[in-house]
Design an enzyme around this catalytic site. Sequence first.
Site, short mmCIF file in Angstrom:
data_model
loop_
_atom_site.label_atom_id
_atom_site.label_comp_id
_atom_site.label_asym_id
_atom_site.label_seq_id
_atom_site.Cartn_x
_atom_site.Cartn_y
_atom_site.Cartn_z
N ASN C 40 -37.92 104.64 16.54
CA ASN C 40 -37.25 103.41 16.98
C ASN C 40 -36.52 102.70 15.84
O ASN C 40 -35.81 101.73 16.07
CB ASN C 40 -38.22 102.47 17.71
CG ASN C 40 -39.32 102.00 16.79
OD1 ASN C 40 -39.66 102.67 15.81
ND2 ASN C 40 -39.87 100.84 17.09
N CYS C 149 -56.53 103.72 -3.02
CA CYS C 149 -56.28 102.73 -4.07
C CYS C 149 -57.53 102.35 -4.85
O CYS C 149 -57.50 102.24 -6.08
CB CYS C 149 -55.62 101.48 -3.49
SG CYS C 149 -56.44 100.79 -2.04
N SER C 179 -53.10 93.11 -0.14
CA SER C 179 -51.96 94.03 -0.03
C SER C 179 -52.43 95.45 0.28
O SER C 179 -51.65 96.27 0.77
CB SER C 179 -51.12 94.02 -1.31
OG SER C 179 -51.87 94.43 -2.42
N GLY C 180 -53.71 95.74 0.02
CA GLY C 180 -54.24 97.05 0.36
C GLY C 180 -54.22 97.34 1.85
O GLY C 180 -54.29 98.49 2.27
N ARG C 235 -63.17 92.40 0.96
CA ARG C 235 -61.81 91.90 0.85
C ARG C 235 -61.87 90.46 0.36
O ARG C 235 -62.69 89.67 0.87
CB ARG C 235 -61.14 91.95 2.22
CG ARG C 235 -59.67 91.65 2.21
CD ARG C 235 -58.82 92.80 1.75
NE ARG C 235 -58.79 93.88 2.72
CZ ARG C 235 -58.22 95.05 2.49
NH1 ARG C 235 -57.63 95.32 1.34
NH2 ARG C 235 -58.25 96.01 3.39
N HIS C 242 -57.31 95.32 -7.26
CA HIS C 242 -58.70 95.48 -6.84
C HIS C 242 -59.62 95.32 -8.05
O HIS C 242 -59.45 95.99 -9.07
CB HIS C 242 -58.90 96.88 -6.24
CG HIS C 242 -58.20 97.10 -4.93
ND1 HIS C 242 -57.62 96.09 -4.19
CD2 HIS C 242 -58.00 98.24 -4.20
CE1 HIS C 242 -57.09 96.60 -3.09
NE2 HIS C 242 -57.30 97.88 -3.07
N THR C 324 -51.35 98.61 -5.35
CA THR C 324 -50.16 99.18 -4.73
C THR C 324 -49.29 99.92 -5.74
O THR C 324 -48.40 100.65 -5.35
CB THR C 324 -49.32 98.11 -3.98
OG1 THR C 324 -48.74 97.22 -4.91
CG2 THR C 324 -50.16 97.35 -2.96
#
Lengths: 346, 346, 346, 346
Positions: C40, C149, C179-180, C235, C242, C324
């Site tokens: 899409n 990560c 962001s993980g 988290r 991290h 990231t």
Amino acid sequence: MSSKIKVGILGCTGAVGQKLISLLGNHPLFRVTEVAASDNSAGIKYAGRVNWKESSRIPDSVKELTIKKCSDVLDAELLFSGLDSSAAGGIEDYYAGKGYVVVSNSKNHRMGSDIPLIIPEVNSEHFGLIEKQKEKYNSGGYIVTNPNCSTVVLAVTLFPVYKNFGLKKVLVTTMQAVSGAGYPGISSMDILGNVIPHINDEEEKMQIEPLKIFGKFEDGKIKFADFKISAMCNRVPVRDGHTMSISFETEKRASKDEIISALGSYDNLNLPSSPELVLKYTDDPFRPQPLLDIDTGNGMTVTAGNLRKCGVLEWKINAFGHNTIRGAAGAAILNAEYLIKNNLVK
Amino acid sequence: MSSKIKVGILGCTGAVGQKLISLLGNHPLFRVTEVAASDNSAGIKYAGRVNWKESSRIPDSVKELTIKKCSDVLDAELLFSGLDSSAAGGIEDYYAGKGYVVVSNSKNHRMGSDIPLIIPEVNSEHFGLIEKQKEKYNSGGYIVTNPNCSTVVLAVTLFPVYKNFGLKKVLVTTMQAVSGAGYPGISSMDILGNVIPHINDEEEKMQIEPLKIFGKFEDGKIKFADFKISAMCNRVPVRDGHTMSISFETEKRASKDEIISALGSYDNLNLPSSPELVLKYTDDPFRPQPLLDIDTGNGMTVTAGNLRKCGVLEWKINAFGHNTIRGAAGAAILNAEYLIKNNLVK
Amino acid sequence: MSSKIKVGILGCTGAVGQKLISLLGNHPLFRVTEVAASDNSAGIKYAGRVNWKESSRIPDSVKELTIKKCSDVLDAELLFSGLDSSAAGGIEDYYAGKGYVVVSNSKNHRMGSDIPLIIPEVNSEHFGLIEKQKEKYNSGGYIVTNPNCSTVVLAVTLFPVYKNFGLKKVLVTTMQAVSGAGYPGISSMDILGNVIPHINDEEEKMQIEPLKIFGKFEDGKIKFADFKISAMCNRVPVRDGHTMSISFETEKRASKDEIISALGSYDNLNLPSSPELVLKYTDDPFRPQPLLDIDTGNGMTVTAGNLRKCGVLEWKINAFGHNTIRGAAGAAILNAEYLIKNNLVK
Amino acid sequence: MSSKIKVGILGCTGAVGQKLISLLGNHPLFRVTEVAASDNSAGIKYAGRVNWKESSRIPDSVKELTIKKCSDVLDAELLFSGLDSSAAGGIEDYYAGKGYVVVSNSKNHRMGSDIPLIIPEVNSEHFGLIEKQKEKYNSGGYIVTNPNCSTVVLAVTLFPVYKNFGLKKVLVTTMQAVSGAGYPGISSMDILGNVIPHINDEEEKMQIEPLKIFGKFEDGKIKFADFKISAMCNRVPVRDGHTMSISFETEKRASKDEIISALGSYDNLNLPSSPELVLKYTDDPFRPQPLLDIDTGNGMTVTAGNLRKCGVLEWKINAFGHNTIRGAAGAAILNAEYLIKNNLVK
């Protein structure tokens, strides 16, 4: 318990629906007998479907309710609508047409010419519009609405000023909590340590709704108030509670003491959800704050602070209120309480 | 390296002092040869005394410098002052009297009638006031200052409007980062998930400094600009970068396109710290944001967004800038670069 | 520029895809010639489709690329995959079968017996598995993967210990950045001022991946390392990076100095994305921290701190890395750089 | 009211002092008749001196109290100490010597061989140590203490395991709220969007206090428990509530069901501050969370979740508790309530 009024919750799984259910957990007037949501949730027990986000537990009486469709017959006299605006319009119309009293937090009908847009302490006379709807629906049903969350804080703060001294101009900048966007709403990636200077349609709502709310109910119509409002709306990393920086200019000159005295002039409606103070004013320049003022009046009190002279308009004031209680679910419940206490639900 | 100008840092251990040292780490014009602080830090190696909070390392050339007192003779031609305002006034005077060029970020002297309060891209002609100080100090020394951090963002945004169309009224609400309060500054207990609607003296600074900055330098004096500014200042849980909601009314009517065109009209001074764009404008209503715009122009670009009509004043615009770079340490360094490039340091 | 290797990005609109494109903006070896995503999005210009969340701008060369389907022929020699795990498995297989070198960040193939799971500074000999895939795909194509990560941070920290002293037991508790979870990922309603003590499948990944990575490549197979790992994953409201609290017990006794010396023993591979230090150790008990250590080595350095005796296992250490970059997009790019420099892409 | 026991607050202006006063606002057993602080606060009305940070208002009965010195005679039968550890030791000794019952939250005396270190639901028999102090002070006065905030959460979670199955090894990693550091405590510059992997002395306290608390009171002495504890302590951007990842190994083998059953075996002491559940266990892997579990039992319930097998020690479990209520002020008040109900205050 059997003497309590049966109410249903439209949009029961959403953020507003959950807050309604949470606040109605032990309500002296209402008991939740029906919960309804979109078709794909229908037929499932509430506790098994909802992604419950309130810190209080799901009330036992609601846990086991089976979710209905928003087109089912509902065993309730009054329906609270926490529906998303993408669906609320038609569904609320449908149920009003079927004879239900619909008390809605959604934006769809707010500006309708025969729809009361109500803060009970401000413009309860607007409930008179219900009569016009009865003609339209011819079912005994009707719709009443409460304002947008940020409008409520602004309107509660400024109404005593408007009533006593008139208003010419209002400029407001908001710093709004993430809960105003529902769940999941704002991504953490967008708001942690950040400010977002835009909220879709929010400025427009804040600029028109107060003019209707402060309007006069005459000859079966609302004559809108006539002053200028401009809003700039920002999202900030706060969970609950909208903070505002407001500037305003009055029609009649007023002294600081006169304005502060007006701010303290709200009557207590003595409804079950009425806070001790509708509006609390403090001279402390560091107040109001979300952290310290969020629970005032169980989230039903708006707090204002630090009225001071403005070099551009006449006055500046800080204001704050709980967006999901006074600004949404609590606002709807207060409206419903008013309807019951004033025999507007047959 | 020997051809670089020797500079000293007054208030070297504070937040502004650290940012100055960090930004001067590899500077093409300056090398830090002296660091000075309060008496109880004097005599200690810089690296052994400072509670370094910058993410970059302490420049090797500064690490081993012994901290001097703020009354010692300093082997430097130019002194940057990041002193706290409780001490800055007298110390800056003292060094100007001893013949030093003092480039200060402190508020103490900003409003002095013979003190240039400078954003080089806006009012470099105000450096003409230096001549008046030379008479006073009779030492070759003088003081120049940069504005308060929030003033810089406001002034950089509005100056092109003022220059092209004039200004009648400005209303600004700020959402300011915690780094503006230095270190340790704001307690985490006060700001996590919160908004604080007051910053001491901040509204006053924002209401007067732009009038001086936009003023005309005539007959050896600044004739202040004549328009009205009102500010409402809030602290938000953002590390760096001040966001603002600004409303304004111009003297001459201007279209949206004309204003946007004016916003893009800054010349690049081509100083070492000059950003590619002094002011960047975007139509994206969700911008500027601290998260996305903090590093623009290495923190020296102010970003504005979403110019739109205002129902009270004429226009609304969002603005944002890095408070400790463009609004403090970078502002001072830019001033010093201008002085050097224009031979105002002998 | 024409001599750079053409690369494509599978999953180009997602968070990992965007980070890959951002990091490849000025890469000395690679140029992005193709971007692909779900059907899409196909057919639309990249800049017109992506909800770009990186603070750097979209590289000009990518802006105008038309998004392809993940089944199209792609004009590229090497494909980076940032695909969601719901789709990655089949698509990566498909392209490997068509002769492409697929460098994947997705979890799907990581544990495959013929798939290299690589941190180049740790187990580059595992690239030997490529030969086995060549038989399977018989196309010249193959798949290589990088770890999860949080695994990367743990493995980079512990590998020098494992290599020098062996490991018996590892217990790790993570505090992982939002962001993980990609974008929109974690709702702000869930994480502002909160800790969430669970991340789906994360503990399982951390408990098995290091055993493969530290395994021996013998007879065309990986013989897994044989020690115990237990992970508890949380988290926290941090954007990037991290943080971990690690306890471990070695096979051979080692002194604190010996371990610290081992931690410093990484060779620099001198690849374009190689940081100066693969692993940086500091005795400061307050480090590492996301705020201060996120940019070390442009996000490619893992930082460890405060090695100390543990009363249960033998040692405790803090560790941190950019999830990231070193933990995802940068990890994949480093793998690809290694392949090029060692002539593993024909 | 006159029948309530008069209590004084040592360290009345600090964070713990304020929380004590807030929680004692409507207490059924106690009324605050004296507040004391350092000499420079003495002589001033409480409301005029304290920088009140609780969201509830200062109780009216305390507002007008004049602050006394921590050496004055105090009209109170029992003194709560929220003194800073830099001063607490001597002052608490002094008042015990003068015949007062001192209920302290400070660390100074906790490990004293004749000092009860108490969680009433865990080791109320340790109050037997009071007799030894009576000999020492010969005044009728004595000191009782509660544990460090993070110790309480760990100890309440593990005590049922220890009692039923014994413990061999415990490894715990904490994610602690900023309120644990008092006010102003942690700078916002250090913790917004960050994790700090160290808290001074915290690991040491967590490693020794549970051994005393779980110890046996025999022959007038505490025989410490004999198992190994290792703690890794982190600060996270959470206002209130310490979250923990705990691993442990039992003496006797136990099944998951047996452990969960043990966790539910606390008796309710039915003291005024007793929560309905001392320890609440949930299988939801996403719980406990500060956001959702902070108010459980009015902050007096510890919540544990997701007991699961550990590959290194035997079991892993998440735990959470309110650090300034169950972990500090509420802990002290519960101790005092126990003393009263058991006639340990004459």
